[in-house]
Scaffold this motif. Sequence first.
Motif, PDB file in Angstrom:
ATOM      1  N   GLU A 144      -2.838  35.111  80.033  1.00  0.00           N
ATOM      2  CA  GLU A 144      -4.043  34.800  80.899  1.00  0.00           C
ATOM      3  C   GLU A 144      -4.709  35.811  81.949  1.00  0.00           C
ATOM      4  N   GLY A 145      -3.942  36.800  81.942  1.00  0.00           N
ATOM      5  CA  GLY A 145      -4.449  38.050  82.806  1.00  0.00           C
ATOM      6  C   GLY A 145      -3.920  39.445  82.545  1.00  0.00           C
ATOM      7  N   GLY A 146      -3.164  39.549  81.450  1.00  0.00           N
ATOM      8  CA  GLY A 146      -2.845  40.997  81.018  1.00  0.00           C
ATOM      9  C   GLY A 146      -1.749  41.325  81.594  1.00  0.00           C
ATOM     10  N   LEU A 147      -1.433  41.276  82.844  1.00  0.00           N
ATOM     11  CA  LEU A 147      -0.481  41.901  83.574  1.00  0.00           C
ATOM     12  C   LEU A 147       0.905  41.374  83.207  1.00  0.00           C
ATOM     13  N   GLU A 148       1.894  42.019  83.360  1.00  0.00           N
ATOM     14  CA  GLU A 148       3.277  41.405  83.196  1.00  0.00           C
ATOM     15  C   GLU A 148       3.514  40.484  84.316  1.00  0.00           C
ATOM     16  N   PHE A 149       4.109  39.553  84.292  1.00  0.00           N
ATOM     17  CA  PHE A 149       4.481  38.520  85.224  1.00  0.00           C
ATOM     18  C   PHE A 149       5.401  39.374  86.276  1.00  0.00           C
ATOM     19  N   ALA A 150       6.401  40.210  85.739  1.00  0.00           N
ATOM     20  CA  ALA A 150       7.141  40.826  86.861  1.00  0.00           C
ATOM     21  C   ALA A 150       6.302  41.699  87.856  1.00  0.00           C
TER      22      ALA A 150
END
Length: 329
Positions: A144-150
């Motif tokens: 949903e945002g591209g970035l890794e959750f971490a």
Amino acid sequence: MPAIDLSLTLPEGHPRALQLHNPVMIASGTFGADGYGDGLPPTANFQGLGAVVAKTTTLLPRAGNPQPRMAQGWGWMLNSIGLANPGIDAVLRDKAPQWATWRVPVVLSIAGERASDFAQLASMIEGVPGVAAIEVNVSCPNIEGGLEFAQSRDLAAEVTARVKERTTLPVIVKLSPNVTDIVAVARAVEDAGADALTLVNTLIGMTIDQDTARPVLGAKRGGVSGPALKPVALAAVFRVYEAVRVPIIGVGGVTTGEDALEFLMAGATAVQVGTANFADPQASWQVLRDLTGLLRRRRVAALCECVGIAHDSPAKTRPAPATIPATLR
Ligand SMILES: Cc1cc2nc3c(=O)[nH]c(=O)nc-3n(C[C@H](O)[C@H](O)[C@H](O)COP(=O)(O)O)c2cc1C
């Protein structure tokens, strides 16, 4: 020679805390050929370890990245497996019943593409015999945002809170070293309810074939693990230990008992062994034996005597529970 008490409760005070016979675990993705123990020789002795962390499992089966997915060099390994796994239904149906008969606790690692996937996975695991705790692998992209959750304090905290809502098992959140400030992420995840932290996952890296002038891995980039990762992981454990109160599990390049002892001194309560298991299926067991010998020689009576002793003031450096809102940090 008096026996050393290597057992630990992780985390202390949790109603369903993991009861570990010793502090050495097998890291996620490195338990047998498939990450779930496939093909291990009977000599592997994994049942005598503290815990086994099974391969990261997702809602649906995943084929993973294109081949080749592994490369190695002096002191490092690169993998771009891409979370290949048979999916949660198959794992709970085909693997968990066997885990329920084992002496060693099995921690199931989970990952998703959106925060709701993590919540759904936690619900599906709840009440399943054979799963003793959940390790939340936030080193995966959020579609949903591209970035890794971490890589985002807010996303990592959201995932942690969503999993906590759906489970009564201990929730261990595994952080990535591919961030500017791992301490900030660790604090956010602790504030969101994590019961323990695993530090760290692999570091982004690549290698190039000079003959073809192409990256060796099918996915071009992969995760660096093995001895080269140890100083990075150790520094992460050391820094995070001074900032959080939850227990820390150290992972990254642990190959010998000395490596494990360094992690304990930096502040880890337990360690995981990953890459070393591929060179020798008995490596984790050997680490435990070496560590036991080292502690005996140092006349250590209980494990907790060495946790965090590399800090100037091991107990005092740990702050009181955070009261500062996450947004002000
Ligand atoms: C082949 C391979 C597969 C891995 N798969 C996973 C995984 O599914 N989930 C996860 O959280 N970490 C995974 N890891 C990372 C390890 O659990 C560990 O964090 C990392 O390798 C550092 O430890 P090491 O240097 O002892 O290998 C994998 C590592 C390797 C080498």
